[in-house]
Design a protein around this motif. Structure first.
Motif, short mmCIF file in Angstrom:
data_model
loop_
_atom_site.label_atom_id
_atom_site.label_comp_id
_atom_site.label_asym_id
_atom_site.label_seq_id
_atom_site.Cartn_x
_atom_site.Cartn_y
_atom_site.Cartn_z
N ILE A 86 56.52 57.23 39.90
CA ILE A 86 57.78 57.96 39.75
C ILE A 86 57.58 59.47 39.61
N GLY A 87 56.34 59.94 39.78
CA GLY A 87 56.09 61.36 39.71
C GLY A 87 56.24 61.93 38.32
N MET A 88 55.73 61.23 37.33
CA MET A 88 55.85 61.66 35.94
C MET A 88 54.46 61.69 35.31
N SER A 89 54.22 62.67 34.47
CA SER A 89 52.91 62.79 33.84
C SER A 89 52.67 61.64 32.87
N HIS A 90 51.41 61.35 32.61
CA HIS A 90 51.02 60.32 31.67
C HIS A 90 51.65 60.57 30.30
N PRO B 84 46.72 59.69 44.34
CA PRO B 84 47.67 60.77 44.08
C PRO B 84 49.05 60.25 43.72
N LEU B 85 49.87 61.15 43.18
CA LEU B 85 51.25 60.80 42.86
C LEU B 85 51.99 60.38 44.11
N ARG B 86 52.79 59.31 44.01
CA ARG B 86 53.58 58.87 45.16
C ARG B 86 54.92 59.59 45.22
N THR B 87 55.41 60.06 44.07
CA THR B 87 56.71 60.69 44.00
C THR B 87 56.58 62.07 43.40
N VAL C 178 50.27 47.06 35.64
CA VAL C 178 51.35 47.69 34.87
C VAL C 178 50.73 48.57 33.79
N THR C 179 50.35 49.78 34.18
CA THR C 179 49.76 50.74 33.26
C THR C 179 50.61 52.00 33.23
N LEU C 180 50.44 52.78 32.16
CA LEU C 180 51.18 54.03 32.05
C LEU C 180 50.85 54.97 33.22
N ALA C 181 49.57 55.04 33.58
CA ALA C 181 49.15 55.92 34.66
C ALA C 181 49.76 55.51 35.99
N ASN C 182 49.76 54.22 36.27
CA ASN C 182 50.32 53.75 37.54
C ASN C 182 51.83 53.98 37.61
N VAL C 183 52.52 53.71 36.51
CA VAL C 183 53.97 53.95 36.48
C VAL C 183 54.26 55.43 36.68
N ARG D 42 57.19 65.18 41.17
CA ARG D 42 57.72 65.29 39.82
C ARG D 42 59.03 66.07 39.82
N ARG D 43 59.97 65.62 38.99
CA ARG D 43 61.25 66.30 38.85
C ARG D 43 61.81 66.00 37.47
N LYS D 44 62.75 66.83 37.04
CA LYS D 44 63.35 66.62 35.73
C LYS D 44 64.34 65.47 35.77
N ARG D 45 64.34 64.67 34.70
CA ARG D 45 65.24 63.53 34.61
C ARG D 45 65.84 63.47 33.22
N GLN D 46 66.99 62.85 33.11
CA GLN D 46 67.54 62.51 31.80
C GLN D 46 66.69 61.38 31.23
N ALA D 47 66.69 61.25 29.89
CA ALA D 47 65.83 60.24 29.25
C ALA D 47 66.14 58.83 29.75
N GLY D 48 67.42 58.49 29.81
CA GLY D 48 67.78 57.14 30.26
C GLY D 48 67.38 56.90 31.70
N GLU D 49 67.56 57.92 32.55
CA GLU D 49 67.20 57.80 33.96
C GLU D 49 65.70 57.60 34.10
N ALA D 50 64.93 58.38 33.35
CA ALA D 50 63.48 58.28 33.44
C ALA D 50 63.01 56.90 32.99
N ARG D 51 63.61 56.38 31.94
CA ARG D 51 63.22 55.06 31.44
C ARG D 51 63.54 53.97 32.46
N GLU D 52 64.73 54.05 33.07
CA GLU D 52 65.11 53.04 34.07
C GLU D 52 64.20 53.12 35.30
#
Length: 203
Positions: free
Chosen positions: A48-52, A6-9, A39-44, A11-21
């Motif tokens: 951080i609670g973000m969709s694939h 399951p997601l560890r975090t 280091v996969t898209l799904a794991n990342v 989900r919440r809205k983020r600014q683009a730069g914040e989400a990337r960092e």
């Protein structure tokens, strides 16, 4: 960790730069914890609670994520080497400080795992950005510890030795130290002990 967890975090809205960092920070933690395969898209996204789909939006692809992570870690390594140069010019405990700076960059900063990843994936060209930082470090070691313009070869060899030892300590040091019954500081302590005799041979 598997992609089914399951997601560890939340989900919440983020600014683009914040989400990337946040994505890069999560990717680095995954690399240090589980190696390059983690280091996969799904794991990342899970960390951080973000969709694939959103992770893809910020990084383009798995390769884009990995390339961005490499770039971020290379910049940090170059910064750590620059920091070592600055300390060499002001710190009287230069040899032990230099060893600690480089060992910390390869261990806690993840440069050891990054270098192993780049070499094994034949992506060593990514290391090119640290070339000048390494050359500056050689010059600073010579200026601080030898004050001899003819000592460049010896200083380069010393930096090489420290970096190779730090790399090995970061990648397989914990296992070797456990086999030998040595503590976590054994590798850097040994290098710091022999460094003065290499810098000023015959003294």
């Amino acid at each position: 960790m598997t992609d089914a967890e399951p997601l560890r975090t939340k989900r919440r809205k983020r600014q683009a730069g914040e989400a990337r960092e946040e994505g890069l920070a999560a990717a680095r933690a995954l690399l240090l914890e589980g190696g390059p395969a983690s280091v996969t898209l799904a794991n990342v996204g899970r960390e951080i609670g973000m969709s694939h789909t959103n992770v893809i939006h910020h990084f383009g692809s798995a390769e884009g994520l990995q390339s961005a992570l490499m770039g971020s870690m290379i910049r940090d390594l170059a910064g750590a080497l620059d920091e070592a140069v600055l300390h060499l010019k002001t710190d009287s405990a230069a040899p032990s400080m230099l060893v600690d700076q480089v060992f910390d960059a390869f261990d806690e900063g993840g440069a050891g795992q990054l270098a192993a990843w780049l070499v094994l994936s034949r992506e060593s060209d990514h290391l090119e950005p640290i070339r000048q930082a390494v050359l500056d470090l050689v010059a600073a070691v010579r200026e601080k510890l030898a004050e001899d313009a003819a000592a460049d070869d010896r200083m380069r060899s010393i930096v090489l030795l420290i970096a190779i030892c730090a790399f090995g300590d970061a990648v397989i040091g914990p296992q070797l130290r456990e086999m030998l019954g040595l503590d976590a500081e054994a590798g850097r302590r040994l290098v710091a002990q022999i460094l003065p005799s290499l810098i000023l041979p015959g003294r």
